[in-house]
Design a protein around this motif. Structure first.
Motif: not given
Length: 75
Positions: A19-24
């Protein structure tokens, strides 16, 4: 000199690997985020992030790895 850039988009928590945080980005760009402040870990948060692109790939192999410098909440 390391250059930062600003990207507008939406934060997502992706449950790939561990799991990880992402920016679209609204321009279609994708960033795997590192050092995102806990206070900004909000699924669907519309923001502008100042970031520094990092070299290499990660285990997740999703988008470009990037270190977060600053987050500005837009909505």
């Amino acid at each position: 000199m390391i250059k930062s850039k600003r990207v507008k988009g939406v934060l997502r928590y992706l449950e790939l690997s561990m799991g990880f945080w992402a920016l679209e980005g609204e321009d279609g760009s994708k960033y795997e985020l590192f050092e995102l402040p806990k206070s900004n870990e909000v699924e669907g948060l519309v923001c502008e992030i100042e970031l520094i692109e990092m070299d290499g790939d990660t285990i997740n192999m999703w988008g470009c790895p990037a270190k977060v410098v600053q987050v500005t909440v837009l909505a």
